[in-house]
Enzyme design. Structure first.
Site, mmCIF file in Angstrom:
data_model
loop_
_atom_site.group_PDB
_atom_site.id
_atom_site.type_symbol
_atom_site.label_atom_id
_atom_site.label_comp_id
_atom_site.label_asym_id
_atom_site.label_seq_id
_atom_site.Cartn_x
_atom_site.Cartn_y
_atom_site.Cartn_z
ATOM 1 N N HIS A 12 42.245 43.898 46.635
ATOM 2 C CA HIS A 12 42.709 42.515 46.535
ATOM 3 C C HIS A 12 41.790 41.711 45.629
ATOM 4 O O HIS A 12 40.610 42.040 45.450
ATOM 5 C CB HIS A 12 42.801 41.859 47.921
ATOM 6 C CG HIS A 12 41.473 41.510 48.534
ATOM 7 N ND1 HIS A 12 40.815 40.317 48.291
ATOM 8 C CD2 HIS A 12 40.667 42.194 49.386
ATOM 9 C CE1 HIS A 12 39.686 40.282 48.967
ATOM 10 N NE2 HIS A 12 39.565 41.412 49.635
ATOM 11 N N CYS A 13 42.357 40.650 45.034
ATOM 12 C CA CYS A 13 41.563 39.715 44.243
ATOM 13 C C CYS A 13 41.498 38.407 45.022
ATOM 14 O O CYS A 13 41.508 38.412 46.249
ATOM 15 C CB CYS A 13 42.164 39.531 42.849
ATOM 16 S SG CYS A 13 43.861 38.910 42.856
ATOM 17 N N GLN A 14 41.466 37.270 44.336
ATOM 18 C CA GLN A 14 41.318 35.998 45.034
ATOM 19 C C GLN A 14 42.571 35.574 45.785
ATOM 20 O O GLN A 14 42.489 34.873 46.790
ATOM 21 C CB GLN A 14 40.927 34.902 44.039
ATOM 22 C CG GLN A 14 39.496 35.045 43.529
ATOM 23 C CD GLN A 14 39.130 33.935 42.574
ATOM 24 O OE1 GLN A 14 39.880 33.618 41.661
ATOM 25 N NE2 GLN A 14 37.978 33.333 42.775
ATOM 26 N N ARG B 157 45.772 37.851 45.634
ATOM 27 C CA ARG B 157 46.801 38.888 45.653
ATOM 28 C C ARG B 157 46.283 40.196 46.232
ATOM 29 O O ARG B 157 45.115 40.528 46.094
ATOM 30 C CB ARG B 157 47.309 39.175 44.232
ATOM 31 C CG ARG B 157 47.692 37.949 43.446
ATOM 32 C CD ARG B 157 48.052 38.316 42.017
ATOM 33 N NE ARG B 157 48.249 37.114 41.208
ATOM 34 C CZ ARG B 157 48.629 37.112 39.945
ATOM 35 N NH1 ARG B 157 48.855 38.253 39.330
ATOM 36 N NH2 ARG B 157 48.782 35.979 39.292
#
Length: 476
Positions: free
Chosen positions: A27-29, A31
């Site tokens: 995951h990113c910030q 998504r």
């Protein structure tokens, strides 16, 4: 641990084809990104209709499920269901990738560049903030540039940039699935104080009198070490295949250090330095001749790139300029005002709307957007309604134009929201800080006024209902 998102996590896993369809995930910030064995098994329409999932799309060979600021909590619940999925054997990865459609060249490049730069952003941000603090101390005459305190604090701030090749060696090796510690040692050879002394002495260096080693300083560089690790990875794999297991532990590193050390200082490093110098020339030309263009482009169009997941490939441009020149003028300023524009548009709609759901989404997502995370605002409100998106783009373009014309510089990397304004304090002056504040004010003013006018034009006395919003989102 709260199980607030347990149901959402279970629904996501079920609708992407179950545990057996997940090859890897991270995951990113905002998504969760899934690499699936079979994209067709994922029911994107059903995912998009889930409460708590503003948007779903496939980009760069990965299914991207937009969640929002609480993505880490949702990811934790997904991980409980799925189990660890990051580590796959090379053979399994090869088997699962057979028959799949090849990624586009741009997607591969963007994924590679993003993967090697993203992990070091916290270090770059922290170092930049130390430099900003030092600039404040100088501006307010609390320290002098000749003081030992200045020298020490400056050293603390410079350390990340000085040894940037070692950080990039580690992340690049991880991406290429080769030994990151061996790659870091090779980077250490290039950054070694002894080599720095030879470069400073400006006396020609020849290995055994026949192999010329070009006098290039690699501390703070970007391109050379990336090229070195790209060459090192296949050589290391070859050595691991041919060297017997009984002596592999000591022979492979020794041979690798000798081969890559010589190649790095004689051929690959100088080539990378040449490419880096070309990029510096380009950055300098842009900053002097068309300084308005990059911030205008980023301010006006960056949010569209975010919508389609194309923005990660551009972020390293700012990092590279920061490493090469000590500041970023082509990425950071434009992205900051772009985010402010979308956040402002969402917030204004939320404040003006009579619909409770729109008001809730608009205000919360708007505040989040002003802090630098725009996906909730984009997917939850601005894209479905369209006119807030346009208002934010126009506001960002105006703010970016001002930042570009005034040659506003950023001295650190990090989240591009209101708190990021302090990253424009540097070079022992407050000039760029004041300039970015004006650019932000212009963006907020233009975005807010245009959103207000368009709200009165399109909303009138009715609110856009959910089915209409979904239809508009699909149109976009």
């Amino acid at each position: 641990m709260s199980k607030k998102y347990e149901g959402l996590a279970k629904g996501i896993v079920d609708k992407i084809g179950g545990i057996e369809n997940i090859e890897s995930m991270h995951h990113c910030q905002t998504r969760i990104r899934f690499k699936l064995h079979d994209d067709i098994k994922a029911d994107q329409e059903a995912l998009s209709q889930m409460e708590g999932v503003p948007k779903v799309f496939i980009k760069g060979g990965m299914l991207q499920v937009v969640i929002g600021m609480h993505v880490a909590e949702v990811y934790e619940e997904v991980e409980k269901i799925v189990g660890p999925k990051e580590n796959q054997s090379e053979n399994a990865e090869r088997i699962h990738s057979e028959g799949k459609e090849k990624k586009k060249a741009f997607d591969v490049l963007a994924d590679f560049v993003s993967s090697i730069f993203s992990p070091i952003v916290p270090a770059l941000a922290g170092a930049g903030m130390v430099k900003a603090l030092l600039a404040l101390l100088v501006v307010f005459k609390l320290v002098q540039t000749t003081d030992q305190s200045y020298v020490i604090i400056n050293m603390i701030g410079d350390a990340t940039f000085a040894f940037l090749p070692m950080l990039l060696a580690f992340t690049t090796a991880q991406k290429l699935k080769t030994n990151p510690f061996l790659a870091t040692v090779v980077a250490g050879i290039m950054c070694h104080a002894t080599w720095g002394g030879l470069v400073a002495a400006k006396v020609p260096v020849n290995l055994f009198g026949i192999i010329p080693l070009f006098l290039v300083r690699y501390t703070g560089s970007v391109i050379p070490i990336v090229l070195v690790v790209l060459v090192q990875a296949p050589i290391e794999r070859f050595l691991n295949r041919v060297v017997p297991k009984a002596i592999r532990l000591v022979i492979v590193p020794m041979v690798l250090f000798l081969i890559m050390g010589v190649l790095a200082l004689s051929i690959i490093g100088p080539l990378g330095d040449y490419v880096g110098n070309i990029m510096t020339v380009i950055f300098t030309w842009l900053s002097i001749n068309v300084s308005w263009a990059p911030p205008l482009f980023m301010g006006g169009l960056y949010s569209l790139l975010v919508i389609f997941g194309l923005h990660h490939g551009l972020a390293p441009l700012g990092t590279m300029q920061l490493a090469q020149m000590g500041y970023d003028a082509i990425f950071g300023p434009g992205v900051l005002v772009a985010n402010i524009g979308q956040g402002t548009a969402s917030l204004v709609v939320g404040l003006l709307s009579k619909d409770s759901k729109t008001k809730q989404i608009g205000t919360s997502a708007g505040i989040t957007g002003l802090m630098g995370i725009t996906e909730p605002a984009l997917y939850g409100l601005n894209v479905p309604k369209k006119y807030p998106l346009i208002a934010g783009l126009v506001g960002g373009a105006f703010g970016g134009l001002f930042a570009g014309v005034t040659q506003t510089h950023r001295f650190a990397t990090g989240s591009s929201g209101l708190p990021a304004a302090v990253m424009y304090i540097g070079d022992n002056t407050m000039r760029y800080f004041y300039q970015i504040l004006i650019a932000i004010a212009i963006t907020i003013s233009v975005s807010a006024i245009l959103t207000f006018v368009l709200f009165k034009r399109f909303e009138k006395d009715t609110e856009l209902n959910a089915p209409a919003a979904t239809e508009l989102l699909q149109d976009v």
